[in-house]
Write a protein that holds these residues in place. Structure first.
Motif, PDB file in Angstrom:
ATOM      1  N   GLY A 138      21.031  -5.933  -1.434  1.00 55.41           N
ATOM      2  CA  GLY A 138      21.010  -4.816  -2.370  1.00 55.41           C
ATOM      3  C   GLY A 138      22.173  -4.744  -3.338  1.00 55.41           C
ATOM      4  O   GLY A 138      22.436  -5.675  -4.111  1.00 55.41           O
ATOM      5  N   ASP A 190      13.880  -4.504   4.008  1.00 56.47           N
ATOM      6  CA  ASP A 190      14.223  -3.080   3.816  1.00 56.47           C
ATOM      7  C   ASP A 190      13.039  -2.304   3.261  1.00 56.47           C
ATOM      8  O   ASP A 190      13.134  -1.087   3.088  1.00 56.47           O
ATOM      9  N   PRO A 199      13.271  -1.670  -2.011  1.00 53.18           N
ATOM     10  CA  PRO A 199      14.560  -1.256  -2.575  1.00 53.18           C
ATOM     11  C   PRO A 199      15.406  -2.428  -3.100  1.00 53.18           C
ATOM     12  O   PRO A 199      15.982  -2.320  -4.185  1.00 53.18           O
ATOM     13  N   ASP A 200      15.474  -3.513  -2.349  1.00 54.79           N
ATOM     14  CA  ASP A 200      16.362  -4.590  -2.804  1.00 54.79           C
ATOM     15  C   ASP A 200      15.809  -5.284  -4.050  1.00 54.79           C
ATOM     16  O   ASP A 200      16.564  -5.603  -4.981  1.00 54.79           O
ATOM     17  N   TRP A 226      21.850   1.997  -7.025  1.00 51.66           N
ATOM     18  CA  TRP A 226      20.403   1.850  -6.861  1.00 51.66           C
ATOM     19  C   TRP A 226      19.718   2.913  -7.713  1.00 51.66           C
ATOM     20  O   TRP A 226      20.369   3.850  -8.189  1.00 51.66           O
ATOM     21  N   PHE A 256      14.245  10.454   1.254  1.00 54.86           N
ATOM     22  CA  PHE A 256      14.426   9.192   0.530  1.00 54.86           C
ATOM     23  C   PHE A 256      14.311   9.477  -0.967  1.00 54.86           C
ATOM     24  O   PHE A 256      13.269   9.898  -1.465  1.00 54.86           O
ATOM     25  N   GLY A 257      15.405   9.259  -1.683  1.00 56.07           N
ATOM     26  CA  GLY A 257      15.543   9.704  -3.063  1.00 56.07           C
ATOM     27  C   GLY A 257      14.773   8.887  -4.087  1.00 56.07           C
ATOM     28  O   GLY A 257      15.339   8.036  -4.767  1.00 56.07           O
ATOM     29  N   ASP A 312      11.570   5.894 -11.412  1.00 55.84           N
ATOM     30  CA  ASP A 312      11.508   4.859 -10.366  1.00 55.84           C
ATOM     31  C   ASP A 312      10.116   4.848  -9.731  1.00 55.84           C
ATOM     32  O   ASP A 312       9.567   3.782  -9.414  1.00 55.84           O
ATOM     33  N   GLN A 329      15.369   2.162   6.566  1.00 57.89           N
ATOM     34  CA  GLN A 329      15.755   3.237   5.629  1.00 57.89           C
ATOM     35  C   GLN A 329      16.073   4.531   6.376  1.00 57.89           C
ATOM     36  O   GLN A 329      16.914   5.309   5.954  1.00 57.89           O
ATOM     37  N   LEU A 366      19.580   3.943   7.643  1.00 54.73           N
ATOM     38  CA  LEU A 366      20.607   3.908   6.602  1.00 54.73           C
ATOM     39  C   LEU A 366      20.713   5.219   5.828  1.00 54.73           C
ATOM     40  O   LEU A 366      21.818   5.726   5.602  1.00 54.73           O
ATOM     41  N   VAL A 367      19.569   5.750   5.415  1.00 56.54           N
ATOM     42  CA  VAL A 367      19.593   6.887   4.490  1.00 56.54           C
ATOM     43  C   VAL A 367      19.500   8.221   5.255  1.00 56.54           C
ATOM     44  O   VAL A 367      20.362   9.082   5.103  1.00 56.54           O
TER      45      VAL A 367
END
Ligand code: FO1
Length: 318
Positions: A7, A34, A45-46, A64, A86-87, A92, A148, A151-152
């Protein structure tokens, strides 16, 4: 030139590299473990972080998502869903809608990624590591968590016990992945999390062997500086898996296929140890706080690759 990437850290380096060489000469193999589904949308995401960064459209503060994006759709989704952690930004979401619809129509992730990068005017080739689903699951004291969520949602907290790549046994490298490594003039592992960003790519059958067999010099840049990642939970993941939390600890994971390793100046004392493994070591400033600094690091790496004797004449610096 070929890069294996995760990422944000990798994307920052690649943006610098795209200033130093003609991006059309660059192929980036990107982690897709991911990936996840949110509100029925396939999010990669990546792949998106690399694409948006190379397109100069990324939100540079976060590393990101898209610059100046808004979150009205996510806010509105909160009316129907309990989980909106998750934003996903409004603009996006267009990428996720397009990707999801195209995949449903039977196109491969490789094909969809090519369409997305082309739409963003990205001249480098961006390849997903695989067209089959591979999903990172992080086992912590709180249980088995999709990446995710770990991580998030949970901010990378909690003791890591194990990391699994679901689906890896049935997955194969996407078309062009091994070829890009075997035919490269230089292979670069930009600063990326060795466990969850580079780990899944290396776990695909044939990738590690391609890295061992390629005639190109293979060089990795440490994602840890003074024992800490610039961003993300690499230190916690390494510690949880019983791997030394240091630049040398990361180099040890790659030593079967690496020719060279780049250490930050703050870690110069680890040079001799890594050299004893038969690797050459470049010590330089690896902290990419600006695009200029990323380009300077990329230039040092490319020059290093040239000195290691890759077949081509030096790249056209721009
Ligand atoms: N990272 C976060 O820390 N919080 C988020 O809400 C978030 C949303 C998000 C949406 C789309 C996207 O492409 C990336 C996003 N990321 C977010 C980044 C992502 O979780 C990580 O950077 C990578 O998966 C690790 O390489």
């Amino acid at each position: 030139m070929t890069a294996l990437a995760g990422g944000v850290g990798a994307a920052r380096f690649l943006r610098g590299l795209a200033r130093v060489i003609d991006p059309a000469r660059l192929c980036v193999i990107v982690n897709t473990a991911d990936d996840d589904e949110f509100f029925g949308l396939h999010v990669s995401p990546d792949l998106d972080t690399i694409t948006y960064t190379l397109a100069g459209a990324v939100d540079q503060g976060k590393g990101w998502g898209l610059r100046d994006d808004t979150f009205r759709c996510l806010h509105a989704l909160g009316r129907y869903y309990a989980d909106t952690w998750f934003g996903l930004g409004d603009a996006d979401i267009a990428t996720h809608l397009f990707r999801t619809q195209q995949l449903r129509q039977g196109r491969s992730l490789t094909e969809v990624t090519a369409a997305i990068t082309q739409a963003w005017g990205v001249r480098a080739t961006v390849l997903p590591m695989s067209n089959e689903p591979v999903r990172t699951i992080v086992h912590t004291e709180a249980g088995a968590l999709p990446f995710q969520e770990y991580l998030v949602k949970r901010r990378g907290e909690g003791q890591v016990e194990q990391v699994e790549f679901h689906g890896i046994a049935a997955a194969t490298p996407a078309p062009g992945v091994c070829e890009a490594i075997l035919r490269a003039t230089l292979v670069i592992l930009p600063p990326s999390n060795p466990i969850v960003s580079i780990g899944p790519i290396l776990a695909l059958p044939g990738v590690r062997q391609a890295l061992q067999e390629t005639r190109a010099p293979v060089i990795a840049i440490s994602p840890l500086v003074a024992g800490k990642p610039i961003k993300g939970p690499a230190d916690r993941l390494l510690r949880g898996l019983g791997i030394e939390v240091s630049a040398a600890g990361v180099a040890s994971l790659y030593r079967d296929f690496l020719d060279s390793f780049v250490l930050d100046t703050q870690d110069a004392d680890q040079r001799e140890r890594i050299e004893q493994w038969g690797l050459t070591v470049l010590v330089t400033d690896t902290i990419m706080s600006t695009v200029d600094k990323a380009a300077a690091l990329a230039q040092a790496v490319v020059e290093w690759g040239c000195r290691k004797g890759f077949a081509e004449s030096p790249p056209p610096y721009r």
